[in-house]
Design a protein around this motif. Sequence first.
Motif: not given
Length: 117
Positions: A103-117
């Motif tokens: 799920d791309e949208a979910q993974m984008r949220r996880v990455l953003k919340s952890q400071g990944f770019r």
Amino acid sequence: MSGIGAKWSLSRRIGKVVITFEDDVPVQPAPEPLRLDSAPTYLISGGLGGFGAATARHLAARGAQHLTLVSRRGATALEAAELLAELGTHGVQVHVHAVGVADEAQMRRVLKSQGFR
């Protein structure tokens, strides 16, 4: 793969590839044990299951201090509490997310919340 004596063979069944080696493949040990940078966050997909948990332990033992574990069940997985407690005793900061990696949208949220770019 020429030069190392490898042979490929395809099965008549879908999804199966067998690779055999006719010659010994030279393997050299690492000159020194791997030591990871403790500053970055390491993301592990399937992080609470068998291979993912083993990977989390492996990274922690080699210096990782920040782990993000992603699994479909998240912290409610049966094995989660034990793994999180174990990593915590080693001073590892762990964030767990209940996310399907497809799920791309979910993974984008996880990455953003952890400071990944």
